[in-house]
Every structure is written in C-alpha cells, then in structure tokens.
Design an enzyme around this catalytic site. Structure first.
Site, PDB file in Angstrom:
ATOM      1  CG  HIS A 102      -3.155  -3.121   3.929  1.00  0.00           C
ATOM      2  ND1 HIS A 102      -2.174  -2.495   4.662  1.00  0.00           N
ATOM      3  CD2 HIS A 102      -3.809  -2.144   3.273  1.00  0.00           C
ATOM      4  CE1 HIS A 102      -2.239  -1.189   4.476  1.00  0.00           C
ATOM      5  NE2 HIS A 102      -3.226  -0.946   3.630  1.00  0.00           N
ATOM      6  CD  GLU A 119      -0.412  -5.365   6.206  1.00  0.00           C
ATOM      7  OE1 GLU A 119      -0.351  -5.853   5.065  1.00  0.00           O
ATOM      8  OE2 GLU A 119      -0.744  -4.173   6.421  1.00  0.00           O
ATOM      9  CB  CYS A 139      -1.004  -0.051   1.144  1.00  0.00           C
ATOM     10  SG  CYS A 139      -2.404   1.042   0.851  1.00  0.00           S
TER      11      CYS A 139
HETATM   12  N1  GLN Z   1      -3.512   6.452   0.849  1.00  0.00           N
HETATM   13  C1  GLN Z   1      -2.281   6.189   1.536  1.00  0.00           C
HETATM   14  C2  GLN Z   1      -1.116   6.966   0.925  1.00  0.00           C
HETATM   15  O1  GLN Z   1      -1.286   7.625  -0.038  1.00  0.00           O
HETATM   16  C3  GLN Z   1      -1.975   4.714   1.546  1.00  0.00           C
HETATM   17  C4  GLN Z   1      -2.995   3.973   2.368  1.00  0.00           C
HETATM   18  C5  GLN Z   1      -2.505   2.722   3.006  1.00  0.00           C
HETATM   19  O2  GLN Z   1      -1.298   2.468   3.126  1.00  0.00           O
HETATM   20  N2  GLN Z   1      -3.431   1.939   3.489  1.00  0.00           N
HETATM   21  O3  GLN Z   1      -0.034   6.914   1.413  1.00  0.00           O
END
Ligand code: GLN
Length: 194
Positions: A176, A178, A82
């Site tokens: 994610h 995890e 992410c």
């Molecule tokens: N929207 C977040 C970002 O731009 C990422 C979101 C997440 O890691 N769950 O960093």
C-alpha cells in the site's frame, strides 16, 4: 504532464481516500469512479486495496466491469494496489471459487500469501530504477505474484517473490504505497506508466 490530469480512483470499496490524497499531492485531479460515466472522464485509474471479492462483485453490479475491460484493452494507465493487484491479475490462487479477475496484467497472484502470523508487516523495498533509497512497503493481508509472464517487468521482491510489477501501462503492487507519505510510486505511475 501530471498537473490537472484527471486520474480516477475506483471507489466501490476499500482504501480510496489516501490514494485521492496522494494524487492531489502530486497536482493531479483525482476523480472517484463509481459509474461508467465517471470512468469515461478519466485518463488514468487507480484500483485501491480492500477486499478483491467485494470489489469484483461491485464492478459487475455497477455496470463498470465491461467498460473498464474495454478501457484496459485500449491501454488505460492503471495502478492496482493490494486487492487492486488481485482484481487486475490474470489468475487468482486461493480466491473464492466464483472469483473472476480482469486479466489486465499477465500474472497469477496468491491471495493472503504471507500467512496469518504475518498478516501485516513493513519491508524496505529496493525498487528497480527508483532513486532516493528503499521504498517503505506496507503489506496488509497482501497477495504475492506466483507467476509472471515474459512481458512482465519485476520491479521489487520480498523474499525473492515479486511484489511490484509492471506490464505496459499497468503497474501493480502487493503493498500500500498510499499509506506512507512517500509519493515516489504514484509519481512513477503518473509520469512513466500512465
Ligand atoms: N486480502 C485482500 C483480498 O484478498 C487484500 C487485502 C488488501 O487489499 N489490503 O482482497
């Protein structure tokens, strides 16, 4: 060999604990990485989710940005999830104007790409080469890959858009892994990517 391997989890901000648990479940030795000294101890690294702008800012203020860039250039096995995907990407769309990234994988990503109505959702992902059925993808304000270079392998997509890709020793997911009890992607990372 996974057992006893020192695998760092970048612990500046974001979802560190569940990655530590996932790595420990697989028999690795997770090491929270907050300083250049911590980084020097590990032979693979997870960059967790969180807020990519904050993680990048803290990479710079902690003095980690430069040694991390060097380790990445040397082929450090790295798994970004992410925000971690954003931090490791070559280009960031819809980032802050001053947002930089580490260019460890030849992709451009768009932040918060799935829009407000779908802030978070789950999707069963068909992951290329992964046995045991679909992988449960948990997406939270997730980015998406808008451009992938010729050397980048796309392992899974949502609505035709790449959400899990690999280039050499770097694996990145928009979701994610995890946050589920499915350890197959952490295992793939430790056994085949790193
Ligand atoms: N929207 C977040 C970002 O731009 C990422 C979101 C997440 O890691 N769950 O960093």
């Amino acid at each position: 060999m996974v057992a006893g391997r020192k695998v760092g989890v970048l612990a500046l901000q974001g979802g560190v604990a569940r990655h530590v648990q996932a790595l420990a479940d697989l028999g690795a030795e997770p090491v929270p990485v907050r300083t250049p000294e911590d980084l020097a101890l590990v032979d693979a690294l997870v960059v967790p989710g969180g807020e990519s702008t904050t993680i990048t800012k803290l990479l710079n203020s902690s003095g980690l940005a430069e040694p991390l860039a060097e380790r990445l250039a040397d082929g450090l096995g790295t798994f970004g999830t992410c925000a971690g995907m954003i931090v490791l990407a070559d280009g960031v769309l819809d980032g802050r104007s001053d947002q930089s990234s580490l260019a460890a994988v030849d992709i451009d990503v768009r932040r918060n790409a799935f829009g407000r109505q779908r802030d978070s959702f789950e999707a069963d992902l068909d992951v290329a080469g992964l046995d045991g059925g679909p992988f449960p993808g948990v997406f939270i304000r997730a980015p998406v890959v808008e451009r992938a270079g010729a050397g980048v392998e796309v392992l899974a997509r949502v609505e035709g858009r790449p959400v899990l890709v690999r280039e050499g020793a770097v694996l990145v997911s928009a979701f994610h892994p995890e946050l589920t009890s499915d350890r197959r992607l952490h295992r793939l990372f430790l056994e085949e990517v790193a």
